[in-house]
Design an enzyme around this catalytic site. Structure first.
Site: not given
Ligand code: MTE
Ligand code: LUZ
Ligand code: MOS
Length: 768
Positions: A707, A304
């Site tokens: 993210e 990534r």
């Molecule tokens: N928001 C909160 N409150 N707590 C979390 O742990 N994780 C983040 C983001 N927002 C997180 C968060 C990360 S790393 C990701 S990948 C996404 O939430 C995952 O959830 P989604 O796929 O539903 O967006």
């Molecule tokens: N996890 C993963 C990830 O396994 N593949 C991805 O592309 C990715 N991208 C963002 C966060 N977690």
């Molecule tokens: Mo988020 S780094 O994809 O858990």
């Protein structure tokens, strides 16, 4: 629609692993970790610990019935180190006792003898010694080598970004017990229930069908529980299997900080070439990723980084190479942005360096090079629905950035000891797992005979509000009250073979599967209603606000009566559905393809205020325009933007992760590792919704939001640099984050080579 968890969160009633009432006979586990970063084990004596008061048993690698292996992408990490260890805190033994205190107390009775081996903590040194997790990869576009000759300006440099502790509020933990006939029940604070199930199968040598993993919610994950929740769950399972008693392992915060991996630090070299109009013609970059001692998710994170190496800019000639370097730190892992922020930081640093040398604002170069519709990324995909310039322009237009800039200039003219700085931060983030096969999800819906609904999906709630979004999908498709719907726990027996909740994709993937299931049920119910109403024309039936409509005519049939009628007609009221994102592909031979469903764009402006005597600073305002598509829940999405932004600012500024040369974590507690608190949050955060068409691949055209906003935080580094520049020339300042107050102070007053300070303005002279 409010977040469905707000009420129980505020009342302290939400359930996490440590809140599950324990069963009689529960044992508590504490993990003995390697005292040094690298060594060969010559003797391990656990007898004294095992005989300590209230200790039931001590487990080591010898107790593992299956394969002592937890590596997901590359099999290079044991659950419990047996012959050698490769990072400080690497698990070696597990003490199981009648209480947490007894288990922890016995740790000091374990006797380990080892032969110390050399320790590497620098990724460049690892590369020099050939310590790579996998062969390097290179993404290319155009012809970099011949492009340099067309460049008017060429700049080279180095950029470095540090690690980051996830600091989820709920520490890692799991609870496991045996059920009948060889079954194993595991409650885990994991983003990846299937990963826990799969790895438990491997280590314990029992089938996946015997293992049920259940997740109610997490007190935050941020990527730290995508992969690294697994070992603790497997250990609890191992403990249960070996002792036939329930086993709970919840890490102490200090152990969690010490033993788990974090965001990958990167050290990178860049070369950037521009023409006379500041168009970027060529960009070459080499990334050194500090993977830590085992692969974990590093290969995917590294990938990534390459995908996002040009951020939201179009660069016609690119060569980006990444090395995943094996050091003796805890294996680094997923963290919000997943390598993307590290890749983007380097091109922003390159632009900053060019701008400083050319005597212009970075924004001038940034804006000049933003992606346009149809532009190609280095990986071959072209932009579609590109909002790079649109978000930038809207920010300038409606958030008054010109006035902001003028105000800062005037302020700096008249203030000697406080200086302000401004940075623009555009972002572009690809939505999808970069491993194509992971872009799938499923959902299971039951409608009960009283008209209430239970929903299971593969998504894990970790504060991001995915359960609320799932509930909204069902409420909208059935047109029923949210109070009729229950979001069930994420459970591997109800929804199998899930991808982790990650890559910001869980609402899209699981929501689309849920949509499919709800559509099926709705169609069946419409047929039933058409039968009950006597005409059989299902296409005329509509469900609206708990009522059945025949064309535009309200009927006597309510939702609840319809459901009951369907039951008596023996119509199935349950539905499972599977969704796989269409159109994705990627070829790792050519490093080209269409890895992403769509991209998320946005632009932020950040204003930093620096006290030039103390080196302290704060952020006065962050204004941003973000591409939400058509947000399905503005409250939740706004929360994600604010949280992501502040987490990104923390990474760039105050969060300094320090290991010493022996690989010992120095910033190992909240007294030495500072995360943004409420006082560190910008005084103003103005978020403007760039309402766009969305994408058909986004859930209800509401784009993924988890993210991307973290990357607005990159601007914090550059805003600080801009403020320092108002005091002193920064040309020789290393492009290194985090920009802690200490580093700011040194930048202002330290011994780096100084160019002449600009003449003082008459206004400041007058202050004298
Ligand atoms: N928001 C909160 N409150 N707590 C979390 O742990 N994780 C983040 C983001 N927002 C997180 C968060 C990360 S790393 C990701 S990948 C996404 O939430 C995952 O959830 P989604 O796929 O539903 O967006
Ligand atoms: N996890 C993963 C990830 O396994 N593949 C991805 O592309 C990715 N991208 C963002 C966060 N977690
Ligand atoms: Mo988020 S780094 O994809 O858990």
């Amino acid at each position: 629609m409010k977040n469905i968890d707000s009420r129980s969160h505020v009342r302290g009633e939400s359930i996490y692993v440590d809140d599950i009432p324990v069963r009689e006979g529960t044992l508590y586990g504490a993990v003995f970790g390697a005292p040094h970063a690298h060594g060969r084990i010559t003797a391990l004596d656990t007898a004294k610990a095992a005989n300590a008061t209230n200790v039931f048993r001590v487990l080591t690698a010898a107790d593992i019935p299956g394969e002592n292996q937890i590596g997901g992408i590359i099999p290079d990490e044991p659950l419990l180190a047996a012959d050698a260890f490769h990072f400080q805190g690497q698990p070696i033994a597990i003490v199981l006792a009648e209480s947490e205190e007894a288990a922890r107390a016995a740790l000091s009775l374990i006797h380990l003898e080892f032969e110390p081996l050399p320790v590497i903590t620098d990724p460049r040194q690892a590369r020099a010694q050939g310590e790579l997790i996998q062969p390097p990869r290179t993404f290319k576009l155009g012809d970099v080598d011949s492009a340099w000759t067309n460049c008017t300006h060429i700049f080279e440099g180095r950029a470095e970004s540090g690690g980051q502790e996830h600091l989820y509020i709920e520490a890692q933990g799991a609870y496991a017990y045996l059920t009948e006939q060889g079954g194993l029940q595991i409650f885990s604070s994991t983003q990846g229930p299937t990963a826990v199930q799969r790895t438990t199968t491997r280590v314990l040598a029992i089938g996946m069908h015997q293992i049920e993993v259940d997740v109610t919610r997490l007190g935050g994950g941020f990527g730290g529980k995508e992969d690294q929740a697994t070992p603790w769950a497997v250990m609890a399972g191992l403990g249960a299997l070996c002792t036939r008693r329930p086993v709970k392992i919840v890490l102490h915060r200090l152990d969690d900080m010490r033993m788990t991996g974090k965001r990958h630090p990167y050290s990178s070299d860049f070369k950037i070439g521009l023409d006379g109009d500041f168009k970027i013609l060529a960009y070459e970059v080499t990334f050194h990723q500090d993977a830590g001692a085992a692969a974990d998710l590093s290969p995917a994170v590294m990938e990534r980084t390459l995908f996002h190496c040009t951020n939201s800019y179009f660069v016609p000639n690119v060569r980006a190479t990444a090395y995943s370097c094996r050091t003796h730190l805890p294996p680094n892992t997923a963290f919000r942005g997943f390598g993307g922020p590290q890749g983007m930081f380097v091109i922003e640093a390159a632009i900053c360096k060019a701008a400083e040398a050319l005597g212009v604002k970075p924004a001038q170069i940034q804006k000049r090079n933003l992606l346009e519709e149809g532009d190609a990324f280095p990986y071959g995909q072209t932009t579609s629905g590109c909002r790079a310039l649109a978000s930038w322009n809207q920010l300038e237009r409606s958030q008054g950035t010109a006035e902001l800039e003028a105000g800062i200039a005037a302020f700096n003219e008249t203030n000697r000891f406080i200086k302000k700085g401004l940075a623009f931060q555009p972002i572009c983030f690809g939505i999808s797992f970069t491993k194509t096969h992971m872009n799938q999800a499923s959902a299971l819906v039951h409608i009960y005979t009283d008209g209430t609904v239970g929903i299971s999906t593969g998504a894990v709630e970790m504060g991001q509000g995915v359960n609320t979004k799932m509930l909204q999908v069902a409420a909208e498709l059935f047109s029923i009250e949210p109070s009729r719907i229950k979001m069930e726990t994420t459970n591997t027996t109800r929804v199998a073979n899930t991808s982790p909740t990650a890559a910001s994709s869980s609402a899209d993937l699981n929501g689309k599967a849920l949509e499919k299931a709800c559509h099926c049920l709705r169609d069946r119910l419409c047929h039933t209603a058409a039968g009950i109403l006597g005409h059989g024309r299902a296409d005329r039936i509509q469900l609206r606000e708990e009522k059945v409509f025949d064309g535009d005519m309200e009927t006597d049939l309510s939702w609840a009566k319809l459901v009951e009628g369907a039951y008596f007609q023996r119509v199935s009221l349950s539905q499972q559905a599977h969704y796989a994102t269409p159109g994705l592909h990627f070829d790792t031979e050519t490093e080209k393809g269409e890895p992403f469903a769509y991209h998320v764009y946005g632009t932020a402006a950040l204003v930093a205020v620096v006290d030039v005597i103390r080196g302290t600073y704060h952020f006065e305002t962050v204004r941003l325009v973000h591409d939400f598509g058509r947000s399905m829940n503005k409250t939740i999405d706004l929360g994600q933007v604010e949280g992501g932004l502040v987490q990104g600012i923390g990474w760039m500024t105050m969060e300094e992760l320090l290991y010493n040369e022996e690989g010992r974590l120095l910033s190992n507690a909240l007294s030495t590792y500072k995360v943004p608190d409420i006082y560190a949050v910008p005084e103003e955060i103005a978020v403007e919704f760039l309402e766009t068409e969305g994408s058909p691949l986004a859930l209800l055209k509401s784009k993924a939001v988890g993210e991307p906003p973290l990357m607005y935080g990159l601007g914090a580094y550059f805003a600080l640099r801009d403020a320092i520049r108002a005091w002193r020339d920064t040309a020789d300042l290393p492009l290194a984050a985090p920009m802690t107050p200490e580093r700011v102070l040194m930048a202002l007053h330290g011994p780096h080579p100084v160019k002449p300070v600009p003449e003082e303005s008459p206004a400041i002279a007058a202050q004298e």
